[in-house]
Design a protein around this motif. Structure first.
Motif, PDB file in Angstrom:
ATOM      1  N   GLU A  33       8.027  -8.742   6.471  1.00 41.30           N
ATOM      2  CA  GLU A  33       7.384  -8.012   7.283  1.00 41.30           C
ATOM      3  C   GLU A  33       6.379  -7.083   6.634  1.00 41.30           C
ATOM      4  OE1 GLU A  33      10.034  -7.713  11.235  1.00 41.30           O
ATOM      5  OE2 GLU A  33      10.040  -6.068  10.097  1.00 41.30           O
ATOM      6  N   VAL A  34       4.983  -7.230   6.911  1.00 45.21           N
ATOM      7  CA  VAL A  34       4.246  -6.224   6.026  1.00 45.21           C
ATOM      8  C   VAL A  34       4.477  -4.853   6.490  1.00 45.21           C
ATOM      9  CG1 VAL A  34       2.313  -5.425   5.471  1.00 45.21           C
ATOM     10  CG2 VAL A  34       3.061  -7.744   4.778  1.00 45.21           C
ATOM     11  N   HIS A  35       5.130  -3.276   6.361  1.00 47.94           N
ATOM     12  CA  HIS A  35       5.002  -2.272   7.207  1.00 47.94           C
ATOM     13  C   HIS A  35       3.766  -1.527   6.524  1.00 47.94           C
ATOM     14  CE1 HIS A  35       8.167  -2.122   9.678  1.00 47.94           C
ATOM     15  NE2 HIS A  35       8.700  -3.195   9.207  1.00 47.94           N
ATOM     16  N   ALA A  36       3.032  -0.922   6.568  1.00 54.11           N
ATOM     17  CA  ALA A  36       1.827  -0.075   6.056  1.00 54.11           C
ATOM     18  C   ALA A  36       1.753   1.054   6.546  1.00 54.11           C
ATOM     19  CB  ALA A  36       0.237  -0.643   6.141  1.00 54.11           C
ATOM     20  N   TYR A  37       2.162   2.039   5.695  1.00 56.09           N
ATOM     21  CA  TYR A  37       2.245   3.748   5.684  1.00 56.09           C
ATOM     22  C   TYR A  37       1.073   4.341   5.200  1.00 56.09           C
ATOM     23  CZ  TYR A  37       7.207   2.342   6.753  1.00 56.09           C
ATOM     24  OH  TYR A  37       8.293   1.651   7.112  1.00 56.09           O
ATOM     25  N   TYR A  38      -0.087   4.784   6.307  1.00 57.35           N
ATOM     26  CA  TYR A  38      -1.124   4.931   5.431  1.00 57.35           C
ATOM     27  C   TYR A  38      -1.325   6.766   5.386  1.00 57.35           C
ATOM     28  CZ  TYR A  38      -5.774   5.003   5.159  1.00 57.35           C
ATOM     29  OH  TYR A  38      -7.488   5.488   5.186  1.00 57.35           O
ATOM     30  N   ALA A  71      10.588   8.206   8.561  1.00 59.95           N
ATOM     31  CA  ALA A  71      10.347   6.774   9.207  1.00 59.95           C
ATOM     32  C   ALA A  71      10.197   5.021   8.387  1.00 59.95           C
ATOM     33  CB  ALA A  71       9.283   7.240   9.418  1.00 59.95           C
ATOM     34  N   ILE A  72      10.107   5.718   6.870  1.00 58.88           N
ATOM     35  CA  ILE A  72      10.193   4.623   6.487  1.00 58.88           C
ATOM     36  C   ILE A  72      11.680   3.737   6.180  1.00 58.88           C
ATOM     37  CG2 ILE A  72      10.742   4.072   3.845  1.00 58.88           C
ATOM     38  CD1 ILE A  72       8.055   5.678   3.440  1.00 58.88           C
ATOM     39  N   VAL A  73      12.474   4.708   5.752  1.00 58.66           N
ATOM     40  CA  VAL A  73      14.129   4.579   6.514  1.00 58.66           C
ATOM     41  C   VAL A  73      14.821   3.636   7.664  1.00 58.66           C
ATOM     42  CG1 VAL A  73      17.078   5.824   6.318  1.00 58.66           C
ATOM     43  CG2 VAL A  73      14.826   6.107   4.627  1.00 58.66           C
ATOM     44  N   ALA A  74      14.302   4.753   8.506  1.00 62.29           N
ATOM     45  CA  ALA A  74      14.155   3.695   9.686  1.00 62.29           C
ATOM     46  C   ALA A  74      13.923   2.419  10.168  1.00 62.29           C
ATOM     47  CB  ALA A  74      13.578   4.861  11.156  1.00 62.29           C
ATOM     48  N   ASP A  75      12.575   2.042   9.670  1.00 62.47           N
ATOM     49  CA  ASP A  75      12.229   0.607   9.294  1.00 62.47           C
ATOM     50  C   ASP A  75      13.043   0.340   8.993  1.00 62.47           C
ATOM     51  OD1 ASP A  75      10.261   1.285  10.665  1.00 62.47           O
ATOM     52  OD2 ASP A  75       8.555   2.206  10.016  1.00 62.47           O
ATOM     53  N   GLY A  76      13.871   0.621   7.814  1.00 59.54           N
ATOM     54  CA  GLY A  76      14.635  -0.135   7.009  1.00 59.54           C
ATOM     55  C   GLY A  76      13.809  -1.353   5.820  1.00 59.54           C
ATOM     56  N   LEU A 103       7.185  12.114  -1.420  1.00 61.19           N
ATOM     57  CA  LEU A 103       7.831  11.689  -0.727  1.00 61.19           C
ATOM     58  C   LEU A 103       9.060  10.348  -1.171  1.00 61.19           C
ATOM     59  CD1 LEU A 103       7.468   8.769   0.719  1.00 61.19           C
ATOM     60  CD2 LEU A 103       5.590   9.116   1.427  1.00 61.19           C
ATOM     61  N   PHE A 104       8.651  10.022  -2.259  1.00 62.92           N
ATOM     62  CA  PHE A 104       9.585   9.543  -2.786  1.00 62.92           C
ATOM     63  C   PHE A 104      10.937   9.479  -3.595  1.00 62.92           C
ATOM     64  CE2 PHE A 104       5.591   7.540  -3.048  1.00 62.92           C
ATOM     65  CZ  PHE A 104       5.431   5.925  -3.006  1.00 62.92           C
ATOM     66  N   ALA A 105      10.724  11.297  -3.317  1.00 59.76           N
ATOM     67  CA  ALA A 105      11.993  11.952  -3.831  1.00 59.76           C
ATOM     68  C   ALA A 105      13.400  11.746  -3.177  1.00 59.76           C
ATOM     69  CB  ALA A 105      11.770  13.489  -4.011  1.00 59.76           C
ATOM     70  N   TYR A 106      12.765  11.334  -1.741  1.00 64.46           N
ATOM     71  CA  TYR A 106      13.838  11.087  -0.580  1.00 64.46           C
ATOM     72  C   TYR A 106      14.636   9.492  -0.936  1.00 64.46           C
ATOM     73  CZ  TYR A 106      11.826  15.355   0.916  1.00 64.46           C
ATOM     74  OH  TYR A 106      12.127  17.246   1.745  1.00 64.46           O
ATOM     75  N   PRO A 157      13.246   6.698  -0.073  1.00 60.91           N
ATOM     76  CA  PRO A 157      12.921   5.933   1.279  1.00 60.91           C
ATOM     77  C   PRO A 157      13.780   4.650   1.421  1.00 60.91           C
ATOM     78  CG  PRO A 157      10.827   7.108   1.032  1.00 60.91           C
ATOM     79  CD  PRO A 157      12.053   7.051  -0.940  1.00 60.91           C
ATOM     80  N   ALA A 158      14.109   3.691   0.305  1.00 61.80           N
ATOM     81  CA  ALA A 158      14.080   2.458   0.235  1.00 61.80           C
ATOM     82  C   ALA A 158      14.873   2.072  -0.868  1.00 61.80           C
ATOM     83  CB  ALA A 158      12.211   1.054   0.258  1.00 61.80           C
ATOM     84  N   PRO A 159      15.887   1.173  -0.822  1.00 62.63           N
ATOM     85  CA  PRO A 159      16.621   0.999  -2.335  1.00 62.63           C
ATOM     86  C   PRO A 159      15.372   0.398  -3.852  1.00 62.63           C
ATOM     87  CG  PRO A 159      17.051  -0.576  -0.371  1.00 62.63           C
ATOM     88  CD  PRO A 159      16.136   0.167  -0.152  1.00 62.63           C
ATOM     89  N   CYS A 160      14.801  -0.363  -3.138  1.00 65.19           N
ATOM     90  CA  CYS A 160      13.457  -0.283  -4.605  1.00 65.19           C
ATOM     91  C   CYS A 160      12.665   0.497  -4.481  1.00 65.19           C
ATOM     92  CB  CYS A 160      13.581  -2.269  -4.160  1.00 65.19           C
ATOM     93  SG  CYS A 160      12.300  -2.881  -6.035  1.00 65.19           S
ATOM     94  N   ILE A 161      11.522   0.536  -5.121  1.00 65.02           N
ATOM     95  CA  ILE A 161      10.466   1.535  -5.229  1.00 65.02           C
ATOM     96  C   ILE A 161       9.670   0.777  -6.264  1.00 65.02           C
ATOM     97  CG2 ILE A 161       9.072   4.135  -5.361  1.00 65.02           C
ATOM     98  CD1 ILE A 161      11.877   4.981  -3.938  1.00 65.02           C
ATOM     99  N   VAL A 162       8.229   0.062  -6.121  1.00 61.96           N
ATOM    100  CA  VAL A 162       7.460  -0.186  -7.271  1.00 61.96           C
ATOM    101  C   VAL A 162       6.081   0.610  -6.590  1.00 61.96           C
ATOM    102  CG1 VAL A 162       6.312  -2.010  -7.775  1.00 61.96           C
ATOM    103  CG2 VAL A 162       8.379  -2.112  -6.772  1.00 61.96           C
ATOM    104  N   ASN A 163       5.766   0.617  -8.535  1.00 59.08           N
ATOM    105  CA  ASN A 163       4.101   1.664  -8.597  1.00 59.08           C
ATOM    106  C   ASN A 163       3.630   0.532  -9.411  1.00 59.08           C
ATOM    107  OD1 ASN A 163       1.933   3.401  -9.230  1.00 59.08           O
ATOM    108  ND2 ASN A 163       2.605   3.728 -11.361  1.00 59.08           N
ATOM    109  N   TRP A 164       2.238   0.125  -8.046  1.00 64.92           N
ATOM    110  CA  TRP A 164       1.549  -0.991  -8.221  1.00 64.92           C
ATOM    111  C   TRP A 164       0.042  -0.328  -8.284  1.00 64.92           C
ATOM    112  CZ3 TRP A 164      -0.730  -5.318  -4.922  1.00 64.92           C
ATOM    113  CH2 TRP A 164      -1.736  -6.022  -5.019  1.00 64.92           C
TER     114      TRP A 164
END
Length: 143
Positions: free
Chosen positions: A18-23, A57-62, A80-83, A85-92
């Motif tokens: 699933e693709v979630h976009a956070y604009y 919101a990102i956490v709630a989206d799983g 916001l990444f200091a919170y 919000p996901a188990p894996c965070i990637v810089n790209w």
């Protein structure tokens, strides 16, 4: 960013991802932004949200893997990444340098973006692709 990534998101196998976009970009409505909206299964505008609210919101989206396409750019939301919000965070892509962040786990790069001898200067683990931006010819062709 849209020119480089719209087709990538369109080509994801929706049976597997699933693709979630956070604009958090500029407030315009153009064809490219609409294409991006259409490429995402879920679109959330976080421009007016606090970092805490956006992370919630990102956490709630799983979200399992959160890809930061901005880093330290004008509209980036690096705090916001200091919170976490996901188990894996990637810089790209949007910021081709280290974030120096303990919150970003990986950076996607190639040998031009991060020469192997420079990996020691990155807080993220470097994941290498043969070509950094994976752009196809159709991305640069008029539609």
């Amino acid at each position: 960013m849209g020119f480089l990534t719209a087709e990538l998101f369109e080509l994801h196998d929706r049976a597997r991802v699933e693709v979630h976009a956070y604009y958090c970009g500029i407030s315009n409505d153009d064809a490219l932004k609409e294409r991006f909206r259409q490429a995402a299964d879920y679109w959330t505008d976080i421009r007016d949200m606090s970092d805490r609210a956006a992370a919630s919101a990102i956490v709630a989206d799983g979200i399992d893997i959160l890809v930061d396409l901005n880093g330290y750019t004008k509209d980036g939301r690096i705090k916001l990444f200091a919170y976490r919000p996901a188990p894996c965070i990637v810089n790209w892509l949007g910021y081709p340098g280290t974030t120096g962040s303990p919150h970003h786990h990986y950076i996607i790069a190639d040998d031009q973006i991060v020469p192997q001898e420079d990996e020691i200067f990155y807080s993220e683990k470097v994941l290498r692709l043969a070509c950094y931006h994976l752009t196809t010819v159709s991305e640069w062709s008029p539609r």
